[in-house]
Design a protein around this motif. Structure first.
Motif: not given
Length: 108
Positions: A53-67, A74-79
């Motif tokens: 909540d309240g985080q930068s839209a640019v940062s959130l969108e970038r993080r989802l794209k990175e994920l 095979s390496t996703a692990g517990p995330n």
């Protein structure tokens, strides 16, 4: 670190679409509601979950794209975010980012 400043204008239609997905998920695609883990009650109860909540839209969108791009089954692990982000379209990532950016940050 405090959240980045919100852009002056966020698209109301994107916010509405993102809110629907954040609150309800998409059971047909096995997408859980984001607020299950990232809602105000969840992040207060278990601070391990990211406060969106309240985080930068640019940062959130970038993080989802990175994920999405970093996902390797095979390496996703517990995330759980790797396979979740992988199922999101580019439009859904933008909509979710706009929706969370439009909210007030959750106090610690």
């Amino acid at each position: 670190m405090p959240p980045l400043a919100r852009p002056k204008e966020l698209d109301a239609a994107a916010i509405a679409r993102g809110k629907g997905l954040a609150l309800n998920g998409d059971p047909k695609r096995e997408l859980p509601a984001c607020t299950t883990c990232h809602g105000a009650a969840a992040v207060k109860a278990l601070p391990l979950f990211a406060r969106l909540d309240g985080q930068s839209a640019v940062s959130l969108e970038r993080r989802l794209k990175e994920l999405d791009s970093a996902y390797v089954a095979s390496t996703a692990g517990p995330n759980p975010m790797y396979p979740i982000a992988r199922k999101l379209t580019a439009q859904e990532r933008a909509d979710l980012a706009a929706s969370f950016a439009s909210l007030q940050p959750v106090p610690k």
